[in-house]
Design a protein around this motif. Structure first.
Motif, PDB file in Angstrom:
ATOM      1  N   ARG A  94       0.827  -1.214   0.000  1.00 61.69           N
ATOM      2  CA  ARG A  94       0.000   0.000   0.000  1.00 61.69           C
ATOM      3  C   ARG A  94       0.856   1.258   0.000  1.00 61.69           C
ATOM      4  NH1 ARG A  94      -3.004  -0.341   4.789  1.00 61.69           N
ATOM      5  NH2 ARG A  94      -2.196  -2.413   5.209  1.00 61.69           N
ATOM      6  N   LEU A  95       1.964   1.230   0.706  1.00 63.34           N
ATOM      7  CA  LEU A  95       2.876   2.371   0.669  1.00 63.34           C
ATOM      8  C   LEU A  95       3.458   2.562  -0.729  1.00 63.34           C
ATOM      9  CD1 LEU A  95       4.758   1.822   4.055  1.00 63.34           C
ATOM     10  CD2 LEU A  95       3.484   3.887   3.438  1.00 63.34           C
ATOM     11  N   ALA A  96       3.716   1.447  -1.428  1.00 71.33           N
ATOM     12  CA  ALA A  96       4.320   1.526  -2.762  1.00 71.33           C
ATOM     13  C   ALA A  96       3.430   2.251  -3.752  1.00 71.33           C
ATOM     14  CB  ALA A  96       4.631   0.119  -3.266  1.00 71.33           C
ATOM     15  N   GLU A  97       2.120   2.227  -3.524  1.00 78.67           N
ATOM     16  CA  GLU A  97       1.197   2.930  -4.413  1.00 78.67           C
ATOM     17  C   GLU A  97       1.366   4.442  -4.307  1.00 78.67           C
ATOM     18  OE1 GLU A  97      -2.637   1.607  -3.293  1.00 78.67           O
ATOM     19  OE2 GLU A  97      -2.309  -0.486  -3.899  1.00 78.67           O
ATOM     20  N   HIS A  98       2.028   4.913  -3.257  1.00 75.40           N
ATOM     21  CA  HIS A  98       2.174   6.351  -3.008  1.00 75.40           C
ATOM     22  C   HIS A  98       3.623   6.823  -3.136  1.00 75.40           C
ATOM     23  CE1 HIS A  98      -1.959   6.735  -1.300  1.00 75.40           C
ATOM     24  NE2 HIS A  98      -1.741   5.464  -1.001  1.00 75.40           N
ATOM     25  N   GLY A  99       4.542   5.899  -3.479  1.00 73.50           N
ATOM     26  CA  GLY A  99       5.943   6.292  -3.501  1.00 73.50           C
ATOM     27  C   GLY A  99       6.684   5.789  -4.720  1.00 73.50           C
ATOM     28  N   GLU A 100       7.990   5.892  -4.664  1.00 70.50           N
ATOM     29  CA  GLU A 100       8.860   5.478  -5.758  1.00 70.50           C
ATOM     30  C   GLU A 100       9.954   4.570  -5.228  1.00 70.50           C
ATOM     31  OE1 GLU A 100       8.866   9.231  -8.799  1.00 70.50           O
ATOM     32  OE2 GLU A 100       9.915   9.489  -6.878  1.00 70.50           O
ATOM     33  N   ARG A 101      10.281   3.557  -5.999  1.00 72.82           N
ATOM     34  CA  ARG A 101      11.387   2.687  -5.642  1.00 72.82           C
ATOM     35  C   ARG A 101      12.685   3.304  -6.152  1.00 72.82           C
ATOM     36  NH1 ARG A 101       9.641  -3.493  -5.704  1.00 72.82           N
ATOM     37  NH2 ARG A 101      11.907  -3.717  -5.787  1.00 72.82           N
ATOM     38  N   GLU A 152       3.757  13.971   2.818  1.00 68.01           N
ATOM     39  CA  GLU A 152       2.339  14.307   2.686  1.00 68.01           C
ATOM     40  C   GLU A 152       1.529  13.110   2.197  1.00 68.01           C
ATOM     41  OE1 GLU A 152       0.717  16.948   3.738  1.00 68.01           O
ATOM     42  OE2 GLU A 152       2.623  17.593   4.577  1.00 68.01           O
ATOM     43  N   ARG A 153       2.109  12.311   1.293  1.00 66.00           N
ATOM     44  CA  ARG A 153       1.393  11.123   0.831  1.00 66.00           C
ATOM     45  C   ARG A 153       1.282  10.087   1.950  1.00 66.00           C
ATOM     46  NH1 ARG A 153       3.966   9.977  -5.213  1.00 66.00           N
ATOM     47  NH2 ARG A 153       3.674  12.093  -6.032  1.00 66.00           N
ATOM     48  N   LEU A 154       2.335   9.993   2.753  1.00 64.38           N
ATOM     49  CA  LEU A 154       2.277   9.080   3.884  1.00 64.38           C
ATOM     50  C   LEU A 154       1.149   9.463   4.833  1.00 64.38           C
ATOM     51  CD1 LEU A 154       3.615   6.770   5.568  1.00 64.38           C
ATOM     52  CD2 LEU A 154       4.922   8.579   6.708  1.00 64.38           C
ATOM     53  N   ARG A 155       1.013  10.759   5.089  1.00 68.15           N
ATOM     54  CA  ARG A 155      -0.052  11.223   5.982  1.00 68.15           C
ATOM     55  C   ARG A 155      -1.427  10.851   5.449  1.00 68.15           C
ATOM     56  NH1 ARG A 155       3.078  16.919   6.677  1.00 68.15           N
ATOM     57  NH2 ARG A 155       4.230  16.417   8.579  1.00 68.15           N
ATOM     58  N   ALA A 156      -1.621  10.978   4.166  1.00 69.80           N
ATOM     59  CA  ALA A 156      -2.907  10.612   3.576  1.00 69.80           C
ATOM     60  C   ALA A 156      -3.182   9.130   3.746  1.00 69.80           C
ATOM     61  CB  ALA A 156      -2.933  10.997   2.099  1.00 69.80           C
ATOM     62  N   LEU A 157      -2.148   8.307   3.631  1.00 68.73           N
ATOM     63  CA  LEU A 157      -2.337   6.865   3.750  1.00 68.73           C
ATOM     64  C   LEU A 157      -2.662   6.450   5.175  1.00 68.73           C
ATOM     65  CD1 LEU A 157      -2.257   4.018   2.598  1.00 68.73           C
ATOM     66  CD2 LEU A 157       0.222   4.009   2.958  1.00 68.73           C
ATOM     67  N   VAL A 158      -1.885   6.944   6.128  1.00 68.12           N
ATOM     68  CA  VAL A 158      -2.110   6.502   7.502  1.00 68.12           C
ATOM     69  C   VAL A 158      -3.405   7.062   8.070  1.00 68.12           C
ATOM     70  CG1 VAL A 158       0.343   6.201   7.941  1.00 68.12           C
ATOM     71  CG2 VAL A 158      -0.726   8.380   8.494  1.00 68.12           C
ATOM     72  N   ALA A 159      -3.953   8.105   7.446  1.00 64.11           N
ATOM     73  CA  ALA A 159      -5.267   8.596   7.863  1.00 64.11           C
ATOM     74  C   ALA A 159      -6.323   7.529   7.637  1.00 64.11           C
ATOM     75  CB  ALA A 159      -5.623   9.865   7.092  1.00 64.11           C
ATOM     76  N   ARG A 160      -6.084   6.656   6.665  1.00 65.81           N
ATOM     77  CA  ARG A 160      -7.048   5.595   6.359  1.00 65.81           C
ATOM     78  C   ARG A 160      -6.645   4.266   6.982  1.00 65.81           C
ATOM     79  NH1 ARG A 160      -6.123   7.981   1.281  1.00 65.81           N
ATOM     80  NH2 ARG A 160      -4.980   6.122   0.570  1.00 65.81           N
TER      81      ARG A 160
END
Length: 613
Positions: free
Chosen positions: A61-68, A147-155
């Motif tokens: 799920r984190l990978a959907e919001h980031g880059e390798r 900021e993307r991490l914050r959006a994810l952990v909110a859910r």
């Protein structure tokens, strides 16, 4: 620096590699494989729960919001002294956490392998890093913008709680290891004490080098060309040196939240960030009010210095004051509240339909409403010799900073309430002997039963009832106490190298005298009592009576320990902070929105950063 080749002290450090070229984590060829999630042989063990390994599902799920990002040995991912914009998860290879990178004092703090993430509390607060993260074995990392991490952990409450607890634990470990900046100064210097208190209360990783006893101090002063008269000084990364900095200068170095522009406007300014102030900030910001919290020293108030609060609703195993505070700060920031430290309020007056709050440095903030949640400070002990030793051996808080000075010496605690009981139990973990001096004849008169039971059973604690301090003995440090039995008048001397005082509290309202109504002890009057001190016309103009938590100034409210008649408990302070926002809305509704202008600071909404909801 591959394998075990972390440079030793004094060795040359390779130049960092060029910035890596990221690739999309959604590409087919970047599918995550979790065959290598077992700990690498040299990985730091997760003894304290501060280094959890993320599950396959969490990483996907984190990978959907980031880059390798493909990493190379010696590559720097996070650099000490700089802010970090990304949350890194190690997919393969390993990363070393290094203090003093590139200096003669460089050393490895810990090593992380696949499945672990990088970062600690500063990552959540936007502070600069207190360490450097260097790739040890090449591989891949997942870089997720904050900021993307914050959006994810909110859910994802599970992920959010895991990250928060790990970051809190890592900050505690950094503090305990003496990482971060160094404060060099004499234990007898008030400015050294001020800097140490500011760093400790704000849970900033640092190490104190005592000018009086530490052999390292003289060598450091010679190395930087500083005379003893110029101390205290702050040194960081062997490059930054501050001579007797103010708290604000130290805050800027670390990246603590800056104050809004001069005479900026908001819906609500909250003065004080204890449980009442933080609870009010959460409710105000979540309900759309532009909210600024200002604090003179550190968030948390008296509660923030408690080693463990065991009777707070919802935490059956107890919670430390520091963790409760950090959760409150992050929750308030999630909704867009701004928390500013240090900012010592010195004045309050009506101005152009707003209230102007002025500060010790001359700056001013304008707000349509104000909440006073400044709490109270423990009352000073009046006995010969005590004042002379305050700041060196006599303390009004029991934190790790004070406890570390008492590891081999007996100490004494004065007081009979819950704060004294919590301090005794905390100090008994560090000191060989703790004596609790209680003026009354019954320990349970003002102390909760669960604390009484623990104090009376502790093998390192001795309770002396009907006992008062007559005199503190010692010239530069405390050596002993003269105490008196208040029933018989008999006096005796007991050994103690530190004295901790918890004998009631005085409100932090000296700056408000003459500006609004206070009771005979200096606590803020509210409701009908406050209205009775004013002219009838003041409230007729408002078209209403003074609200329950409103002061003698319409639109200025008070909550928590600073309020006259309040119940001095964490839970009640939180309740008052939340209730005060109800009255803020009522006041703003009755006065309309004319006070809003184009320069009003609006909350960043919706800022779905929920580390805790």
């Amino acid at each position: 620096m591959s394998g075990d080749d972390i440079p030793a002290a004094g060795e040359a450090t390779p130049e960092p590699h060029d910035e890596p070229q990221p690739q999309s984590a959604s590409d087919a060829e970047t599918e995550i494989h979790r065959d290598d999630v077992e700990a690498v042989p040299f990985e730091t063990p997760d003894i304290y729960g501060a280094y959890p390994r993320l599950t396959d599902d969490q990483i996907e799920r984190l990978a959907e919001h980031g880059e390798r990002i493909t990493t190379e040995a010696d590559q720097v991912l996070i650099r000490e002294g700089e802010a970090c914009e990304c949350f890194f998860v190690i997919l393969s290879g390993s990363v070393a956490i290094v203090e003093g990178y590139g200096t003669p004092e460089e050393h490895v703090l810990r090593v992380h392998g696949p499945g672990r993430f990088l970062g600690e509390l500063g990552l959540l607060h936007g502070q600069v890093a207190f360490y450097t993260a260097v790739v040890r074995d090449p591989g891949e990392v997942l870089a997720v913008p904050i900021e993307r991490l914050r959006a994810l952990v909110a859910r994802d409450a599970v992920l959010g709680d895991l990250v928060l607890r790990a970051c809190l634990g890592r900050r505690a470990l950094l503090v305990g290891q003496g990482a971060g900046f160094r404060i060099i100064g004499s234990r007898y210097s008030p400015d050294t004490r001020r800097l140490r208190e500011f760093a400790t209360r704000n849970r900033l990783p640092h190490r104190w080098v005592d000018l009086e006893t530490d052999e390292e101090a003289e060598a450091l002063l010679r190395r930087f060309g500083v005379s003893p008269e110029e101390t205290p000084i702050v040194i960081w990364q062997d490059r930054t040196l501050l001579r007797n900095p103010s708290n604000a200068e130290l805050a800027r170095l670390i990246g603590l939240a800056p104050r809004p522009p001069q005479e900026s406007r908001s819906d609500l300014v909250i003065v004080g960030s204890g449980p009442a102030g933080l609870a009010a900030a959460v409710y105000a910001a979540s309900e759309g009010l532009s909210t600024i919290v200002v604090e003179a020293v550190a968030t948390g108030g008296q509660a923030g210095t408690s080693s463990r609060i065991e009777n707070y609703f919802g935490f059956p195993s107890g919670i430390s004051g520091a963790e409760l505070t950090e959760r409150g700060v992050l929750q308030a920031q999630k909704f867009g509240a701004r928390v500013t430290i240090p900012a010592e309020a010195t004045g309050l007056e009506p101005r152009d339909g707003h209230y102007a709050v002025t500060f010790a440095d001359g700056d001013t903030m304008l707000a349509r409403t104000v909440l006073l949640a400044t709490g109270a400070r423990y009352r000073r002990l009046q006995a010969p010799g005590v004042e002379r030793l305050e700041g060196t051996s006599v303390h009004y808080a029991a934190t790790l900073y004070e406890a570390q000075q008492c590891r081999s010496d007996p100490v004494a605690v004065v007081g009979g309430g819950n704060s004294a009981g919590q301090a005794v139990l905390f100090l008994a973990e560090h000191s060989p002997k703790v004596r609790l001096l209680v003026r009354g004849e019954d320990l349970g008169a003002r102390m909760s039963r669960y604390l009484v039971d623990q104090v009376e059973r502790h093998p390192r604690v001795e309770v002396l009832l009907n006992t008062e301090v007559v005199e503190a003995l010692g010239e530069e440090v405390l050596e002993a106490l003269v105490v008196r039995d208040n029933r018989t008048g008999e006096q005796r001397t007991i050994g103690a190298r530190a004295l901790f005082v918890f004998t009631g509290a005085d409100p932090c309202t000296g700056w408000l005298a003459g500006r609004l109504a206070l009771d005979s002890r200096g606590f803020i009057l509210t409701g009908a009592q406050a209205q009775a001190t004013t002219t009838a016309r003041r409230w007729e103009d408002q078209g209403r009576n003074c609200a329950a938590l409103e002061t003698s100034l319409p639109g200025v409210f008070a909550a928590g320990d600073v309020r006259s008649g309040s119940v001095k408990r964490v839970a009640s302070a939180v309740g008052e902070g939340a209730m005060a926002i109800h009255f803020v809305h009522e006041h703003l509704g009755s006065t309309g929105t004319a006070g809003l202008t184009t320069d009003t600071i609006r909350p960043e909404r919706p800022r779905k950063a929920a580390w805790l909801a």
